[in-house]
Design a protein around this motif. Structure first.
Motif, short mmCIF file in Angstrom:
data_model
loop_
_atom_site.label_atom_id
_atom_site.label_comp_id
_atom_site.label_asym_id
_atom_site.label_seq_id
_atom_site.Cartn_x
_atom_site.Cartn_y
_atom_site.Cartn_z
N THR A 258 41.63 32.80 45.39
CA THR A 258 42.19 33.90 46.17
C THR A 258 41.29 35.11 46.02
O THR A 258 40.86 35.43 44.90
N ILE A 259 41.01 35.75 47.13
CA ILE A 259 40.26 37.00 47.08
C ILE A 259 41.26 38.14 47.21
O ILE A 259 42.02 38.20 48.17
N GLN A 260 41.25 38.99 46.22
CA GLN A 260 42.13 40.15 46.20
C GLN A 260 41.31 41.34 46.71
O GLN A 260 40.50 41.89 45.99
N ALA A 261 41.50 41.67 47.97
CA ALA A 261 40.77 42.80 48.55
C ALA A 261 41.30 44.10 47.95
O ALA A 261 42.46 44.18 47.58
N PRO A 262 40.43 45.11 47.85
CA PRO A 262 40.92 46.37 47.31
C PRO A 262 42.00 46.96 48.22
O PRO A 262 41.97 46.75 49.43
N PRO A 263 42.96 47.65 47.65
CA PRO A 263 44.03 48.22 48.48
C PRO A 263 43.46 49.26 49.44
O PRO A 263 42.47 49.90 49.13
N PRO A 264 44.07 49.40 50.61
CA PRO A 264 43.57 50.39 51.56
C PRO A 264 43.71 51.79 50.99
O PRO A 264 44.63 52.07 50.22
N ALA A 265 42.79 52.64 51.39
CA ALA A 265 42.83 54.03 50.91
C ALA A 265 44.05 54.72 51.50
O ALA A 265 44.37 54.56 52.67
N THR A 266 44.73 55.45 50.66
CA THR A 266 45.91 56.18 51.11
C THR A 266 45.56 57.66 51.17
O THR A 266 44.71 58.14 50.42
N SER A 267 46.20 58.36 52.06
CA SER A 267 45.94 59.80 52.15
C SER A 267 46.67 60.50 51.02
O SER A 267 47.77 60.13 50.62
N ARG A 268 46.04 61.54 50.54
CA ARG A 268 46.65 62.31 49.45
C ARG A 268 47.65 63.30 50.03
O ARG A 268 47.43 63.87 51.09
N ALA B 18 32.80 40.79 43.75
CA ALA B 18 32.83 39.77 42.70
C ALA B 18 31.47 39.07 42.61
O ALA B 18 30.90 38.68 43.61
N ARG B 19 30.97 38.91 41.40
CA ARG B 19 29.77 38.13 41.13
C ARG B 19 30.25 36.82 40.53
O ARG B 19 30.91 36.81 39.49
N VAL B 20 29.96 35.69 41.20
CA VAL B 20 30.48 34.39 40.78
C VAL B 20 29.31 33.53 40.30
O VAL B 20 28.34 33.33 41.02
N MET B 21 29.40 33.02 39.07
CA MET B 21 28.40 32.12 38.51
C MET B 21 28.96 30.71 38.49
O MET B 21 30.08 30.50 38.04
N THR C 252 27.32 36.65 45.22
CA THR C 252 28.18 37.83 45.20
C THR C 252 29.07 37.82 46.43
O THR C 252 28.60 37.57 47.53
N ILE C 253 30.35 38.07 46.22
CA ILE C 253 31.28 38.23 47.33
C ILE C 253 31.39 39.74 47.56
O ILE C 253 31.89 40.47 46.71
N PRO C 254 30.90 40.23 48.71
CA PRO C 254 30.93 41.68 48.95
C PRO C 254 32.33 42.19 49.28
O PRO C 254 33.25 41.41 49.52
N LYS C 255 32.46 43.49 49.33
CA LYS C 255 33.76 44.12 49.58
C LYS C 255 34.33 43.80 50.96
O LYS C 255 35.52 43.80 51.15
N GLY C 256 33.49 43.51 51.95
CA GLY C 256 33.96 43.34 53.31
C GLY C 256 34.62 42.00 53.61
O GLY C 256 35.15 41.80 54.69
N GLN D 274 25.23 45.54 37.79
CA GLN D 274 25.89 46.03 38.99
C GLN D 274 27.20 46.68 38.59
O GLN D 274 28.22 46.01 38.51
N PRO D 275 27.18 47.97 38.30
CA PRO D 275 28.42 48.63 37.89
C PRO D 275 29.49 48.48 38.96
O PRO D 275 29.21 48.54 40.15
N GLY D 276 30.70 48.25 38.54
CA GLY D 276 31.81 48.10 39.46
C GLY D 276 31.97 46.70 40.01
O GLY D 276 32.86 46.45 40.81
N THR D 277 31.11 45.75 39.59
CA THR D 277 31.21 44.38 40.07
C THR D 277 31.94 43.55 39.02
O THR D 277 31.62 43.61 37.85
N ASN D 278 32.90 42.74 39.45
CA ASN D 278 33.66 41.88 38.56
C ASN D 278 32.92 40.55 38.43
O ASN D 278 32.43 40.01 39.42
N ALA D 279 32.82 40.01 37.22
CA ALA D 279 32.11 38.75 36.98
C ALA D 279 33.09 37.61 36.77
O ALA D 279 34.07 37.75 36.05
N TYR D 280 32.82 36.46 37.41
CA TYR D 280 33.67 35.28 37.31
C TYR D 280 32.79 34.04 37.13
O TYR D 280 31.63 34.04 37.52
N THR D 281 33.37 32.98 36.55
CA THR D 281 32.65 31.71 36.41
C THR D 281 33.48 30.60 37.03
O THR D 281 34.71 30.62 37.00
#
Length: 188
Positions: free
Chosen positions: A119-129, A54-57, A93-97, A27-34
């Motif tokens: 702690t779940i670190q959500a991706p930063p909100p998209a900023t306008s260019r 996040a993919r958690v094992m 898997t913890i999805p983005k939402g 799963q490209p772009g997925t972070n793996a944790y144990t």
């Protein structure tokens, strides 16, 4: 009994390591944790902050028939399955939402209760260019020679390598000469 626990823990660690690489690569772009529930402690492999997705094992030292479901605050429960070493293991898997912030994970193995906070670190909100300005750029005429770096005058550091190689060759030649000289004098 301790030998069995040690072997189970080693098998679990090896299994987790073997599963972590394919899961992350699949799963490209997925972070793996144990997360390990062992010896009465909850241990997070790479820290307790998960970056989404996040993919958690999960690994335990608990027999599958004594293991409860793992309860995740705000995300539900997951059932652990029997692993190759006769211990309960699972992954999710913890999805983005999922809402960012502090969460808890609870699990019981017979009378032993485990609890871990993460702690779940959500991706930063998209900023306008920023929009480019509508005014045309004022061209400037370059002055002088271009600054392109050192070119052929830079030091490559081969002096030390060449000196070391020469010393090795000289040592080999001297050793060969001494060996031939010694053999010549031993004959009777």
């Amino acid at each position: 009994m301790q030998t069995r626990t040690v072997l189970a823990t080693l098998a679990l660690a090896a299994g987790t390591a073997l599963l972590a690489a394919p899961a992350a690569m699949a799963q490209p772009g997925t972070n793996a944790y144990t997360v390990d529930f062992e010896a009465g402690k909850t241990t997070f492999g790479a820290g307790s902050t998960f970056h989404l997705p996040a993919r958690v094992m999960i690994g335990t030292d608990c027999a599958p028939d004594k293991a409860s479901k793992v309860k995740l605050s705000g995300m539900g429960e997951i059932q652990l399955n029997g692993g190759s070493a006769g211990v309960a293991m699972g992954e999710f898997t913890i999805p983005k939402g999922v809402k960012g912030g502090k969460h808890t994970m609870t699990f019981t193995c017979g009378p032993v209760a485990y609890r871990g906070e993460f702690t779940i670190q959500a991706p930063p909100p998209a900023t306008s260019r920023p929009r480019p300005s509508t005014s045309a750029a004022v061209p400037t005429k370059p002055k002088g020679a271009p600054e392109t770096g050192g070119g052929g005058t830079t030091d490559t550091g081969l002096g030390g390598v060449l000196a070391g190689g020469g010393a090795l060759l000289a040592g080999a030649a001297l050793g060969g000469w001494l060996l031939r000289r010694r053999r010549g004098g031993v004959r009777s």
